[in-house]
Design a protein around this motif. Structure first.
Motif, PDB file in Angstrom:
ATOM      1  N   GLN A 122      71.260 -59.624  -4.424  1.00 34.38           N
ATOM      2  CA  GLN A 122      69.891 -60.104  -4.600  1.00 34.38           C
ATOM      3  C   GLN A 122      69.838 -61.091  -5.758  1.00 34.38           C
ATOM      4  OE1 GLN A 122      66.730 -57.278  -4.674  1.00 34.38           O
ATOM      5  NE2 GLN A 122      67.588 -56.043  -3.020  1.00 34.38           N
ATOM      6  N   LYS A 123      68.901 -62.019  -5.666  1.00 30.93           N
ATOM      7  CA  LYS A 123      68.743 -63.037  -6.709  1.00 30.93           C
ATOM      8  C   LYS A 123      67.756 -62.622  -7.793  1.00 30.93           C
ATOM      9  CE  LYS A 123      71.488 -66.128  -4.934  1.00 30.93           C
ATOM     10  NZ  LYS A 123      72.713 -66.509  -5.603  1.00 30.93           N
ATOM     11  N   GLY A 124      66.843 -61.709  -7.466  1.00 28.65           N
ATOM     12  CA  GLY A 124      65.881 -61.208  -8.437  1.00 28.65           C
ATOM     13  C   GLY A 124      66.416 -59.951  -9.093  1.00 28.65           C
ATOM     14  N   ALA A 125      65.574 -59.294  -9.865  1.00 31.55           N
ATOM     15  CA  ALA A 125      65.998 -58.074 -10.546  1.00 31.55           C
ATOM     16  C   ALA A 125      64.813 -57.131 -10.715  1.00 31.55           C
ATOM     17  CB  ALA A 125      66.594 -58.411 -11.904  1.00 31.55           C
ATOM     18  N   VAL A 126      65.102 -55.851 -10.794  1.00 30.03           N
ATOM     19  CA  VAL A 126      64.098 -54.840 -11.120  1.00 30.03           C
ATOM     20  C   VAL A 126      64.069 -54.756 -12.647  1.00 30.03           C
ATOM     21  CG1 VAL A 126      63.479 -52.400 -10.963  1.00 30.03           C
ATOM     22  CG2 VAL A 126      64.500 -53.556  -8.991  1.00 30.03           C
ATOM     23  N   VAL A 127      62.868 -54.821 -13.216  1.00 33.54           N
ATOM     24  CA  VAL A 127      62.721 -54.835 -14.668  1.00 33.54           C
ATOM     25  C   VAL A 127      62.354 -53.443 -15.173  1.00 33.54           C
ATOM     26  CG1 VAL A 127      61.505 -55.861 -16.628  1.00 33.54           C
ATOM     27  CG2 VAL A 127      61.931 -57.225 -14.566  1.00 33.54           C
ATOM     28  N   TYR A 128      63.083 -53.004 -16.186  1.00 42.04           N
ATOM     29  CA  TYR A 128      62.765 -51.764 -16.898  1.00 42.04           C
ATOM     30  C   TYR A 128      62.352 -52.174 -18.305  1.00 42.04           C
ATOM     31  CZ  TYR A 128      65.001 -49.288 -13.091  1.00 42.04           C
ATOM     32  OH  TYR A 128      65.324 -48.791 -11.855  1.00 42.04           O
ATOM     33  N   HIS A 129      61.103 -51.814 -18.684  1.00 46.01           N
ATOM     34  CA  HIS A 129      60.595 -52.276 -19.971  1.00 46.01           C
ATOM     35  C   HIS A 129      59.562 -51.302 -20.516  1.00 46.01           C
ATOM     36  CE1 HIS A 129      59.460 -55.197 -23.033  1.00 46.01           C
ATOM     37  NE2 HIS A 129      58.198 -54.942 -22.742  1.00 46.01           N
ATOM     38  N   PHE A 183      67.137 -55.754 -17.090  1.00 45.68           N
ATOM     39  CA  PHE A 183      66.992 -56.322 -15.757  1.00 45.68           C
ATOM     40  C   PHE A 183      68.137 -55.777 -14.915  1.00 45.68           C
ATOM     41  CE2 PHE A 183      64.239 -59.000 -18.027  1.00 45.68           C
ATOM     42  CZ  PHE A 183      63.471 -59.741 -17.146  1.00 45.68           C
ATOM     43  N   TRP A 184      67.806 -55.062 -13.845  1.00 45.81           N
ATOM     44  CA  TRP A 184      68.816 -54.487 -12.948  1.00 45.81           C
ATOM     45  C   TRP A 184      68.838 -55.362 -11.711  1.00 45.81           C
ATOM     46  CZ3 TRP A 184      69.793 -48.639 -12.521  1.00 45.81           C
ATOM     47  CH2 TRP A 184      70.753 -48.361 -11.542  1.00 45.81           C
ATOM     48  N   GLN A 185      69.939 -56.072 -11.541  1.00 46.67           N
ATOM     49  CA  GLN A 185      70.075 -56.976 -10.406  1.00 46.67           C
ATOM     50  C   GLN A 185      70.915 -56.297  -9.330  1.00 46.67           C
ATOM     51  OE1 GLN A 185      72.218 -60.636 -11.053  1.00 46.67           O
ATOM     52  NE2 GLN A 185      70.848 -61.720  -9.671  1.00 46.67           N
ATOM     53  N   PRO A 186      70.256 -55.852  -8.242  1.00 44.90           N
ATOM     54  CA  PRO A 186      70.996 -55.209  -7.158  1.00 44.90           C
ATOM     55  C   PRO A 186      72.003 -56.171  -6.516  1.00 44.90           C
ATOM     56  CG  PRO A 186      68.648 -54.787  -6.942  1.00 44.90           C
ATOM     57  CD  PRO A 186      68.818 -55.860  -7.986  1.00 44.90           C
TER      58      PRO A 186
END
Length: 152
Positions: free
Chosen positions: A41-48, A35-38
């Motif tokens: 930001q409160k969300g994250a970009v998911v790498y899976h 999970f990459w949290q910029p």
């Protein structure tokens, strides 16, 4: 004891001191998702389990295993983004932070390849601007499933 014995004992003690809390490359196979949290930001970009996931995982691993290291200072954390490595087999989360020219792990700075790091930051920024960021609620739920007390 001879001088050689003392020297050997000192070398062994120093090697244990420098490896305490060090990154272990055996983490690599246990990472299920990232999970990459910029920043901000409160969300994250998911790498899976896709190409970018494997390439990002290898970049993190090779940087933490081979890059020059120095102790972190407070200024190193300014503007850093969070990478949360999910390790379900170990039932743990591992946090790595990154900024423009380094990764931060266990209060150490790992000087990364700036060209590769810039490419990853650019890729993640594009994904975030496209709306690939998870909601805050989903991100918190994913972290909570690991039973971790993770501060955002």
């Amino acid at each position: 004891m001879t001088n050689q014995s003392y020297f050997l004992m000192i070398i062994l003690l120093l090697s244990f001191a420098f490896t305490a809390n060090a990154y272990d490359s055996s983490y690599l196979d246990d990472i299920d998702s990232i999970f990459w949290q910029p920043q901000g930001q409160k969300g994250a970009v998911v790498y899976h389990r896709f190409d970018d996931f494997y390439a990002l995982r290898m970049f993190i691993d090779s940087t933490l295993m081979t890059a020059p290291v120095r102790p972190a200072v407070e200024a190193d954390y300014a503007g850093a983004e969070k990478l949360i490595l999910m390790l379900p087999l170990r039932q743990q989360l591992t946090e790595v932070q990154l900024s423009a020219n380094h990764l931060l792990f266990n209060d150490k700075v790992y000087l990364a390849d700036t060209a590769q790091l810039a490419r990853w930051i650019n890729t993640n920024s594009k994904r975030a601007s496209r709306g690939d960021t998870t909601s805050e609620k989903l991100f918190q739920r994913s972290v909570a499933n690991f039973g971790a007390d993770f501060e955002q």
